[in-house]
Design a protein around this motif. Structure first.
Motif, mmCIF file in Angstrom:
data_model
loop_
_atom_site.group_PDB
_atom_site.id
_atom_site.type_symbol
_atom_site.label_atom_id
_atom_site.label_comp_id
_atom_site.label_asym_id
_atom_site.label_seq_id
_atom_site.Cartn_x
_atom_site.Cartn_y
_atom_site.Cartn_z
ATOM 1 N N GLN A 109 -73.994 -13.141 29.617
ATOM 2 C CA GLN A 109 -74.841 -14.327 29.561
ATOM 3 C C GLN A 109 -74.160 -15.535 30.197
ATOM 4 O O GLN A 109 -74.710 -16.191 31.055
ATOM 5 N N ASP A 110 -72.933 -15.813 29.714
ATOM 6 C CA ASP A 110 -72.267 -17.021 30.178
ATOM 7 C C ASP A 110 -71.384 -16.674 31.365
ATOM 8 O O ASP A 110 -70.351 -16.053 31.208
ATOM 9 N N SER A 170 -67.560 -18.029 31.177
ATOM 10 C CA SER A 170 -66.614 -17.494 30.199
ATOM 11 C C SER A 170 -66.401 -16.000 30.397
ATOM 12 O O SER A 170 -65.511 -15.420 29.795
ATOM 13 N N SER A 171 -67.189 -15.358 31.259
ATOM 14 C CA SER A 171 -66.931 -13.945 31.516
ATOM 15 C C SER A 171 -66.032 -13.748 32.736
ATOM 16 O O SER A 171 -65.755 -12.631 33.132
ATOM 17 N N LEU A 172 -65.572 -14.857 33.315
ATOM 18 C CA LEU A 172 -64.605 -14.758 34.414
ATOM 19 C C LEU A 172 -63.292 -15.373 33.936
ATOM 20 O O LEU A 172 -63.281 -16.502 33.442
ATOM 21 N N ASN A 173 -62.209 -14.640 34.074
ATOM 22 C CA ASN A 173 -60.908 -15.144 33.639
ATOM 23 C C ASN A 173 -60.526 -16.374 34.465
ATOM 24 O O ASN A 173 -60.424 -16.295 35.685
ATOM 25 N N PRO A 174 -60.329 -17.525 33.791
ATOM 26 C CA PRO A 174 -60.091 -18.770 34.543
ATOM 27 C C PRO A 174 -58.828 -18.747 35.388
ATOM 28 O O PRO A 174 -58.676 -19.561 36.285
ATOM 29 N N SER A 231 -70.288 -23.203 40.782
ATOM 30 C CA SER A 231 -71.370 -23.645 39.910
ATOM 31 C C SER A 231 -71.827 -22.455 39.068
ATOM 32 O O SER A 231 -71.461 -21.320 39.331
ATOM 33 N N ASP A 248 -79.471 -23.459 35.125
ATOM 34 C CA ASP A 248 -80.538 -24.436 35.327
ATOM 35 C C ASP A 248 -81.766 -23.757 35.906
ATOM 36 O O ASP A 248 -81.654 -22.750 36.603
ATOM 37 N N VAL A 249 -82.930 -24.328 35.651
ATOM 38 C CA VAL A 249 -84.156 -23.641 36.066
ATOM 39 C C VAL A 249 -84.214 -23.375 37.560
ATOM 40 O O VAL A 249 -84.671 -22.324 37.983
ATOM 41 N N SER A 250 -83.728 -24.320 38.376
ATOM 42 C CA SER A 250 -83.838 -24.103 39.816
ATOM 43 C C SER A 250 -82.928 -22.954 40.253
ATOM 44 O O SER A 250 -83.215 -22.260 41.219
ATOM 45 N N GLN A 257 -82.054 -20.437 38.119
ATOM 46 C CA GLN A 257 -82.636 -19.259 37.493
ATOM 47 C C GLN A 257 -83.467 -18.456 38.475
ATOM 48 O O GLN A 257 -83.315 -17.238 38.597
ATOM 49 N N ALA A 258 -84.337 -19.171 39.188
ATOM 50 C CA ALA A 258 -85.239 -18.492 40.110
ATOM 51 C C ALA A 258 -84.456 -17.790 41.215
ATOM 52 O O ALA A 258 -84.796 -16.679 41.612
ATOM 53 N N GLN A 259 -83.372 -18.440 41.687
ATOM 54 C CA GLN A 259 -82.541 -17.795 42.731
ATOM 55 C C GLN A 259 -81.966 -16.481 42.228
ATOM 56 O O GLN A 259 -81.993 -15.462 42.923
#
Lengths: 636, 335
Positions: free
Chosen positions: B100-101, B104-108, B157, B187-189, B191-193
């Motif tokens: 989902q996130d 946080s699913s990518l090791n910084p 992003s 963000d919604v814009s 999301q569509a991508q």
């Protein structure tokens, strides 16, 4: 790495400590090549010479040995032992901490109970016991100090590892086929390394002190070898007649440990992510306001436009040398009993706008650089901090997105409400409590009397948000600013919260500034809506009209990119590209780069918010659905 | 009809519970309770439900991040647990997961190169030149510029980071992707991508999707079939169109009625308590009965089974009194 060094250099004390330590280290390194007398050769004829005597710049000790030479050689030994002991403790302790934190369960229990046992002994006693078993000697003192300090690392690193081991990227690494060993070494270790370094830098000084302590007791360095602790121990016996013999090694220990600790604190401040996020700099009670000379407008405008009028508000974030323009001249007004929606994507400046109204943007780094906020004929930004504090919660109240982080976890919700009430109303505790329960009742919390005695974690997300709303209502505010109050909630709960806000508006006549990214929610609750993009309002007007015939291309595309329930064939259309960075806003229209109707004029100079219809304004030179160009309508 | 790619039978996962060294048996929390579900090869099965309904637990069970307490999952006829025991990597080569996130699913502290190379190296045994080439392909497939490969996650992003997450899942060349709220944090814009990208990838690589979301409109646009979950059970299952046209379970109707649509009619709000039952002491009957306007005494006795509805093709609902007829947004109730 460069950023880290720069941060460190900015901390003057740390830089001073670093320079002193560097000099000491250098001195210790070149000691064998310095023209010094042999530190261990006794010369009883020249015993206890005072400093500045011929041939012995710092004098001699009870056996006539040169103190300068012994001091330099001793510093060398002390440094080596202290650093070696720290490294051993860090290695073993971190290993235990990482393994315990990552595997958890029984492994964790076994390892940490062992560490607890180690910690149960007073450390000096434990060190003494270890030396007693191993026998006196510098190496054994080193082991003792290292063992004594292992728990310190183990506990610290375990705590950090537990936090990391449950993060999603560990799951992701497992799904990428990595085994436990690989995950420990390539995923967890890089994330705990800064903490290990921080812990190390703050303990080295302590370890040197402990080594000196053991040597002082005669359990560390054995004669004739010099180390700072044993020199101190030998000097103690002639404290009265030859104070310099004890004082000089004492001074050396002091300078050494102080420089290490100063540097260590600096390293911690520069590396620790918690401190980096600004937790150290306490934000001011009100956002810093630095408005230019005499902003235009007068008090009358505020009264004319209804309850709240915002005029050309500008808020920047100044981080280092970069300035992020979060809010760039936002103007709007809210009438009595009106609900205005503020819509935009993340980073559009909608939350910063809302927080700026009552000076709640954290300073540093936030600065309000211009504009006025009129509430009932007063310019809020011109009020003294005390004045604006009196209005917060009484005339303007906030409801935030995540009630779990805005409610205090350790105080019963009823008591938190009582606190909010008594801040502004001269009520006795029982009377305030009664009001608190009636507030919970008013936001439809079943069994309010009992719920008031519960802690936030005992309530569901929807219930917590109701408590948040009850708290906002505590002092009958004229305006409620709700910042994404339903975003974290499930749809069925969201429906209830929206219904609740709607009912409170009709009953109390409260005005609402409703911030959201969801046009569906907007169309449920808002009378008017303002669409924000890159810190500006690009379109404002009655909700139904804007949803029906959006005038700004961004508004239209934002509405189109959300899938609509019940229209699965209507594939949502993505907006290409990304919003501009807030520290490099383009000239002209900020949306130009993503707009399919862009023309050269869009990028030339400021584009004003122009009136298109009776109650609508749009920041576009070619508004959609308006046949003639920007000439019509008064500009503002 | 061909055999389903994924057959889930009686899947149950209980957290906690059991005995302590002393004291009585303690109750556990049943996050997932006896789920039966089929996923056909090449389809997108949407799973909808609110927080606490067990959809994320289901996802973790499918990709092997968690093991079921009871029940079985068969992948192309083979038992998943047996497959895992035989070869730790076999499951990850077939089923992959998108988180989902995205951040946080990518090791910084790892570069994108390391993050994407891990599945190639460990699951597909790639090395050297082949690996480099594949890395380039992966970035291209998710529309990211090749120079991104040497950057760290915080430089991206949310939408870009999620595309990296998708690329990582694709690197293992799986047949089934479990997408756990893949666009909810965006963000919604954006999301569509991402939705568009997911649709393209599915066609390009013949993927099967299990798409989990709380957002009905997103699930509707992407799914062929939809299963609605409530309190650890599937309570309704139907082809996407049928579900939205004639939802049979009162809870599905409540969900649909609660979702605000831009410019749409006013949404309904329940007047009572919208709380889930206590998971430590679940009710004996239908879990939705306390909130259900149609509930009768019978509903509180035993949980209704997920039975096919007569006269509706591939449409099943776990309700003793399913709602008939087409669904329509209701006008707001009179005040």
């Amino acid at each position: 790495m460069m950023a880290f060094l720069r941060l460190l250099a900015r901390n003057r004390l740390a830089a001073f400590g670093g320079i002193v330590l560097l000099l000491l280290l250098l001195l210790a390194l070149i000691t064998p090549w310095l023209p010094l007398l042999d530190p261990d050769v006794t010369d009883p004829a020249n015993r206890l010479q005072t400093p500045f005597s011929a041939g012995h710049p710092l004098g001699t000790d009870a056996l006539g040995r040169d103190i300068l030479s012994r001091l330099l050689w001793g510093t060398r030994v002390s440094l080596a032992v202290g650093i070696a002991a720290s490294l051993v403790a860090a290695l073993v302790g971190s290993l235990i901490g990482i393994v315990a934190g990552y595997f958890g369960g029984r492994t964790d229990n076994l390892l940490m109970r062992g560490i607890d046992m180690l910690m149960a002994f007073p450390y000096i006693l434990l060190a003494l016991a270890i030396v007693a078993v191993l026998g006196p000697g510098l190496m054994n003192a080193l082991y003792a100090i290292a063992i004594v300090n292992i728990p310190f690392f183990a506990r610290n690193i375990r705590g950090v590892t537990v936090g990391i081991a449950h993060r999603e990227f560990i799951d992701a690494a497992r799904l990428s086929g990595k085994g436990n060993l690989r995950i420990l070494s390539s995923e967890i270790l890089p994330n705990v390394l800064p903490i290990i370094v921080v812990t190390l830098s703050t303990t080295v000084g302590w370890m040197i002190l402990e080594t000196a302590g053991l040597s002082f007791l005669g359990l560390g360095a054995q004669p004739p070898q010099a180390d700072l602790g044993s020199m101190l121990g030998e000097g103690r016996r002639m404290m009265i007649n030859a104070p310099h013999v004890a004082m000089l090694p004492g001074l050396a220990i002091f300078i050494l440990v102080m420089s290490i600790n100063l540097l260590g604190d600096g390293v911690r401040d520069a590396l620790d992510p918690r401190l980096k996020s600004g937790a150290l700099s306490r934000p001011a009670p009100i956002t810093r306001i630095r408005r230019g000379a005499a902003p235009p407008g007068d008090g009358r405008q505020g009264r004319a436009d209804g309850l709240l009028a915002v005029d050309d508000l500008r808020t920047d974030f100044e981080v280092g040398r970069t300035t992020y323009h979060a809010v760039n001249g936002v103007s709007f007004a809210i009438g009595a009993n009106e609900c205005l929606g503020l819509v935009g994507e993340s980073g559009s400046g909608k939350s910063v706008t809302a927080l700026s109204l009552m000076g709640l943007v954290a300073s540093p780094p936030g600065v309000i650089t211009g504009g006025r906020v009129w509430l009932g004929g007063r310019d809020l930004l011109a009020l003294p901090p005390r004045g604006i504090r009196r209005l917060r919660g009484r005339e303007v109240a906030y409801v935030f997105q995540d009630p779990l982080s805005t409610l205090h976890p350790l105080i019963r919700v009823g008591d938190q409400l009582v606190e909010a009430i008594r801040q502004h109303q001269p009520l006795s505790r029982p009377a305030a409590r009664e009001l608190a329960v009636s507030l919970l009742d008013r936001v439809r919390i079943p069994n309010a009397q009992r719920r008031a005695d519960q802690y936030p974690h005992e309530l569901s997300g929807g219930m917590r948000q109701r408590v948040g709303i009850a708290m906002a209502l505590a002092n009958d505010p004229e305006l409620i600013i709700a910042d994404e109050p339903t975003t974290a909630l499930d749809v069925t709960v969201q429906a209830q919260i929206l219904a609740l806000i709607q009912r409170l508006r009709t009953e109390k006549g409260t005005s609402v500034l409703f911030i959201t990214h969801d046009f569906g929610v907007v169309s449920q609750i808002c009378d008017r809506v303002a669409v924000m993009y890159a810190g500006r309002i690009v379109e404002i007007g009655p909700t139904a009209e804007i949803l029906e015939t959006p005038r700004h291309p961004y508004t239209r595309r934002l509405i189109d990119c959300v899938p609509r329930l019940g229209e699965p064939d209507n594939e949502p259309e993505a907006i290409p590209g990304l919003p501009p960075a807030a520290d490099a806003l383009p000239r002209g229209c900020a949306f130009a780069d993503r707009c399919d109707l862009v023309e050269p004029a869009c990028r030339q100079g400021e584009i004003e918010l122009i009136a298109t219809d009776a109650e609508r304004r749009v920041r576009c030179i070619k508004p959609l659905g308006i046949p003639t160009a920007a000439s019509q309508g008064e500009s503002r | 009809m061909t055999a389903p790619l994924l057959e889930i039978r009686g899947l149950t996962r209980t957290f906690g519970g059991g005995r302590r060294w002393f004291g009585p048996q303690r109750p556990g929390v049943q996050a997932v309770q006896g789920i039966d579900l089929d996923v056909l090869r090449g389809e997108t099965l949407g799973i909808v439900g609110e927080s606490g309904c067990g959809k994320s637990t289901l996802a973790r069970l499918l990709v092997g991040l968690d093991a079921p307490t009871a029940g079985s999952i068969r992948y192309a006829g083979e038992d998943l647990q047996a497959l895992r025991r035989r070869d730790r990597h076999a499951l990850s080569r077939r089923i992959q997961y998108v988180f989902q996130d995205p951040l946080s699913s990518l090791n910084p502290r790892r570069r994108i190169r390391d993050i994407l190379a891990a599945p190639l190296r460990h699951l597909r045994g790639m090395r050297g030149q082949g690996l480099e080439r594949r890395l380039g392909e992966l970035l291209e497939v998710v529309n990211l510029r090749p120079e991104f490969i040497d950057r760290y996650p915080h430089e991206f992003s949310g939408g870009q980071a999620q595309r990296i997450g998708i690329a990582r899942a694709l690197a293992a060349e799986p047949e089934l992707l479990v997408l756990d709220e893949p666009v909810s944090a965006l963000d919604v814009s954006v999301q569509a991508q991402v939705l568009k990208l997911l649709r393209r990838l599915k066609a390009e690589f013949d993927l099967t999707y299990l798409f989990i979301s709380h957002d009905l409109s997103v699930v509707e646009t992407i799914s062929d079939r939809i299963a609605v979950m409530y309190f650890g059970r599937v309570i309704e299952q139907a082809p996407a169109r049928a579900l939205f046209r004639t939802p049979a379970h009162p809870y599905t109707r409540l969900l649909l009625g609660s979702a605000p649509v831009p410019g749409g009619p006013a949404i309904q709000a329940e007047s009572g308590d919208a709380e889930l039952p206590d998971p430590l002491a679940p009710p004996p009957g239908c879990a939705f009965a306390p909130r259900c306007p149609r509930a009768r005494a019978h509903c509180r006795g035993a949980p209704p089974p997920l039975d096919p509805l007569s006269g509706r093709e591939r449409h099943a609902a776990a309700c003793y009194y399913p709602v008939e007829g087409a669904w329509q947004r209701q006008a707001p109730p009179p005040p």
